[in-house]
Design an enzyme around this catalytic site. Structure first.
Site, PDB file in Angstrom:
ATOM      1  N   TYR A 184      -6.800  15.443  -8.988  1.00 31.36           N
ATOM      2  CA  TYR A 184      -6.071  14.462  -9.798  1.00 31.36           C
ATOM      3  C   TYR A 184      -5.073  15.124 -10.756  1.00 31.36           C
ATOM      4  O   TYR A 184      -3.890  14.758 -10.785  1.00 31.36           O
ATOM      5  CB  TYR A 184      -7.063  13.593 -10.583  1.00 31.36           C
ATOM      6  N   ASN A 202       3.014   2.970 -10.663  1.00 31.21           N
ATOM      7  CA  ASN A 202       1.780   3.031 -11.450  1.00 31.21           C
ATOM      8  C   ASN A 202       0.538   3.314 -10.609  1.00 31.21           C
ATOM      9  O   ASN A 202      -0.421   3.903 -11.088  1.00 31.21           O
ATOM     10  CB  ASN A 202       1.625   1.683 -12.181  1.00 31.21           C
ATOM     11  N   LYS A 211      -0.816  14.959 -10.746  1.00 31.34           N
ATOM     12  CA  LYS A 211       0.087  14.480 -11.797  1.00 31.34           C
ATOM     13  C   LYS A 211       1.126  15.563 -12.149  1.00 31.34           C
ATOM     14  O   LYS A 211       2.264  15.246 -12.506  1.00 31.34           O
ATOM     15  CB  LYS A 211      -0.716  14.040 -13.030  1.00 31.34           C
ATOM     16  N   ASP A 255       0.879  -1.166   0.000  1.00 32.64           N
ATOM     17  CA  ASP A 255       0.000   0.000   0.000  1.00 32.64           C
ATOM     18  C   ASP A 255       0.916   1.216   0.000  1.00 32.64           C
ATOM     19  O   ASP A 255       1.666   1.438   0.963  1.00 32.64           O
ATOM     20  CB  ASP A 255      -0.890  -0.016   1.258  1.00 32.64           C
ATOM     21  N   THR A 315     -10.386   1.784 -17.823  1.00 30.91           N
ATOM     22  CA  THR A 315     -10.058   1.118 -16.556  1.00 30.91           C
ATOM     23  C   THR A 315     -11.021   1.589 -15.467  1.00 30.91           C
ATOM     24  O   THR A 315     -11.801   2.526 -15.669  1.00 30.91           O
ATOM     25  CB  THR A 315      -8.624   1.459 -16.082  1.00 30.91           C
TER      26      THR A 315
HETATM   27  N1  LIG Z   1      -7.007   5.112 -17.237  1.00 25.70           N
HETATM   28  C1  LIG Z   1      -6.623   6.261 -17.789  1.00 25.70           C
HETATM   29  O1  LIG Z   1      -7.287   6.803 -18.674  1.00 25.70           O
HETATM   30  C2  LIG Z   1      -5.346   6.915 -17.345  1.00 25.70           C
HETATM   31  C3  LIG Z   1      -4.937   8.076 -18.017  1.00 25.70           C
HETATM   32  C4  LIG Z   1      -3.772   8.693 -17.621  1.00 25.70           C
HETATM   33  C5  LIG Z   1      -3.040   8.161 -16.582  1.00 25.70           C
HETATM   34  N2  LIG Z   1      -3.462   7.041 -15.948  1.00 25.70           N
HETATM   35  C6  LIG Z   1      -2.633   6.518 -14.853  1.00 25.70           C
HETATM   36  O2  LIG Z   1      -2.383   5.146 -15.080  1.00 25.70           O
HETATM   37  C7  LIG Z   1      -2.107   4.517 -13.820  1.00 25.70           C
HETATM   38  C8  LIG Z   1      -2.921   3.243 -13.692  1.00 25.70           C
HETATM   39  O3  LIG Z   1      -4.288   3.597 -13.621  1.00 25.70           O
HETATM   40  P1  LIG Z   1      -5.462   2.678 -14.202  1.00 25.70           P
HETATM   41  O4  LIG Z   1      -6.174   3.485 -15.213  1.00 25.70           O
HETATM   42  O5  LIG Z   1      -4.946   1.345 -14.556  1.00 25.70           O
HETATM   43  O6  LIG Z   1      -6.412   2.618 -12.899  1.00 25.70           O
HETATM   44  P2  LIG Z   1      -6.975   1.403 -12.033  1.00 25.70           P
HETATM   45  O7  LIG Z   1      -7.452   0.302 -12.919  1.00 25.70           O
HETATM   46  O8  LIG Z   1      -7.930   2.042 -11.085  1.00 25.70           O
HETATM   47  O9  LIG Z   1      -5.693   0.894 -11.269  1.00 25.70           O
HETATM   48  C9  LIG Z   1      -5.098   1.660 -10.252  1.00 25.70           C
HETATM   49  C10 LIG Z   1      -4.290   0.721  -9.396  1.00 25.70           C
HETATM   50  O10 LIG Z   1      -3.703   1.487  -8.337  1.00 25.70           O
HETATM   51  C11 LIG Z   1      -3.944   0.801  -7.127  1.00 25.70           C
HETATM   52  N3  LIG Z   1      -3.899   1.658  -5.957  1.00 25.70           N
HETATM   53  C12 LIG Z   1      -4.679   2.707  -5.633  1.00 25.70           C
HETATM   54  N4  LIG Z   1      -4.337   3.189  -4.423  1.00 25.70           N
HETATM   55  C13 LIG Z   1      -3.309   2.429  -3.983  1.00 25.70           C
HETATM   56  C14 LIG Z   1      -2.520   2.404  -2.809  1.00 25.70           C
HETATM   57  N5  LIG Z   1      -2.725   3.277  -1.797  1.00 25.70           N
HETATM   58  N6  LIG Z   1      -1.541   1.491  -2.711  1.00 25.70           N
HETATM   59  C15 LIG Z   1      -1.321   0.603  -3.698  1.00 25.70           C
HETATM   60  N7  LIG Z   1      -2.054   0.538  -4.812  1.00 25.70           N
HETATM   61  C16 LIG Z   1      -3.030   1.453  -4.952  1.00 25.70           C
HETATM   62  C17 LIG Z   1      -5.313   0.177  -7.318  1.00 25.70           C
HETATM   63  O11 LIG Z   1      -5.538  -0.830  -6.344  1.00 25.70           O
HETATM   64  P3  LIG Z   1      -7.034  -1.358  -5.991  1.00 25.70           P
HETATM   65  O12 LIG Z   1      -7.404  -2.331  -7.073  1.00 25.70           O
HETATM   66  O13 LIG Z   1      -6.856  -1.979  -4.643  1.00 25.70           O
HETATM   67  O14 LIG Z   1      -7.938  -0.163  -5.978  1.00 25.70           O
HETATM   68  C18 LIG Z   1      -5.140  -0.363  -8.726  1.00 25.70           C
HETATM   69  O15 LIG Z   1      -4.431  -1.572  -8.711  1.00 25.70           O
HETATM   70  C19 LIG Z   1      -2.405   5.564 -12.758  1.00 25.70           C
HETATM   71  O16 LIG Z   1      -1.210   6.194 -12.356  1.00 25.70           O
HETATM   72  C20 LIG Z   1      -3.283   6.553 -13.493  1.00 25.70           C
HETATM   73  O17 LIG Z   1      -3.259   7.848 -12.921  1.00 25.70           O
HETATM   74  C21 LIG Z   1      -4.598   6.397 -16.296  1.00 25.70           C
END
Ligand SMILES: NC(=O)c1ccc[n+]([C@@H]2O[C@H](COP(=O)([O-])OP(=O)(O)OC[C@H]3O[C@@H](n4cnc5c(N)ncnc54)[C@H](OP(=O)(O)O)[C@@H]3O)[C@@H](O)[C@H]2O)c1
Length: 262
Positions: free
Chosen positions: A185, A96, A189, A69, A220
């Site tokens: 958010y 990530n 970033k 975490d 996601t």
């Molecule tokens: N999706 C997009 O459009 C997008 C665009 C730009 C950037 N991003 C970036 O891409 C990265 C991955 O995001 P995603 O879209 O794949 O989102 P996601 O599916 O919600 O995955 C986020 C992950 O982070 C974990 N997490 C959250 N809080 C945490 C903590 N305190 N300790 C450890 N793990 C934690 C979540 O765990 P749980 O499953 O337990 O919640 C999940 O495994 C992020 O940095 C996000 O900001 C995403």
């Protein structure tokens, strides 16, 4: 020469090791799969160990689940210690894990949520909670993993950021995401980009490359699956930057189309 207490395990671990935070779902899980396909032993970090184990099972035999975490210093320290004792090395850290908000309201659109978290009306608790994960969590995990990374021959750190954090893009009235730029958010970033540059400046002379990437708007949990890109597309730039050779850059912010202005 001093004999390392975990020498036996270390000599067994000839493969490069990558740690991906928040790897139990979404882009992180895909990054873990891609790094394993590139020959790495992958630490599938998850705040919930059972979900991490399920994800590691999906990644395959070269994956190990790790409870982590990013907001919990004890969890971070235990994870670093576990990596040292189990594997004895860490070559790539991919920061990530992130959250977009704390409200967990799937019925709320991004636009509706954005209106409730403007600079004029946002709750400071909301700002602090998101920055705790997205900014301070990254710094804390990186600090804990640095002793291992410094022992690696060519360590790489990748911070998964977002184009919505670019100050240069958001300063342009024509930028399509400008209306949702706010203190939670998007600004988390921006701050992560600042941390990336600070790490790159310090660690560059040691040969550790630190870069930030933007996955693009990916389907996601983070955006209630409203994204338009697949996780395979979303993972691509993080994996490319994680695999940079000795001539690759450090201190950059990029997506699959190229450099993004800070
Ligand atoms: N999706 C997009 O459009 C997008 C665009 C730009 C950037 N991003 C970036 O891409 C990265 C991955 O995001 P995603 O879209 O794949 O989102 P996601 O599916 O919600 O995955 C986020 C992950 O982070 C974990 N997490 C959250 N809080 C945490 C903590 N305190 N300790 C450890 N793990 C934690 C979540 O765990 P749980 O499953 O337990 O919640 C999940 O495994 C992020 O940095 C996000 O900001 C995403």
């Amino acid at each position: 020469m001093a004999i390392h207490p975990f020498k036996e395990e270390i000599t067994m671990q000839d493969k490069l090791v990558a740690l991906v935070t928040g790897a139990n779902q979404g882009i992180g899980l895909q990054i873990a799969k891609d790094m394993a396909a590139h020959g790495f032993t992958v630490l599938v970090a998850s705040r919930n160990l059972a979900r991490g184990e399920a994800a590691a099972g999906e990644v395959g035999p070269d994956a190990l689940a790790l409870q982590l975490d990013v907001t919990d210093q004890a969890s971070i320290a235990a994870a670093a210690e576990r990596i040292r004792t189990k594997l004895g090395r860490l070559d790539v850290l991919i920061n990530n894990a992130a959250i977009s908000n704390t409200s967990k309201r799937p019925d709320q659109s991004i636009e509706e949520y954005s209106k409730s978290v403007r600079a004029s009306n946002v709750s400071l608790d909301e700002v602090r909670a998101v920055w705790e994960t997205n900014v301070f969590g990254v710094l804390a995990v990186t600090q804990a993993m640095l002793p291992l990374l410094r022992e690696a021959p060519a360590a790489r750190i990748v911070n998964v950021s977002s184009g919505v954090g670019s100050l240069t893009l958001n300063a342009d009235p024509a930028f399509p995401w400008r209306s949702i730029f706010g203190p939670v958010y998007a600004a988390s970033k921006t701050a992560l980009n600042a941390m990336t540059l600070a790490m790159a400046v310090e660690l560059g002379p040691e040969g550790i490359k630190v870069n930030a990437v933007s996955p693009g708007f990916t389907r996601t949990n983070l955006n209630n699956y409203a994204g338009t890109e697949t996780v395979e597309e979303g993972a691509r730039e993080a994996v490319r930057v994680a695999l940079l050779g000795p001539d690759g850059p450090t201190g950059t912010f990029s997506n699959t189309a190229g450099i993004i202005p800070w």
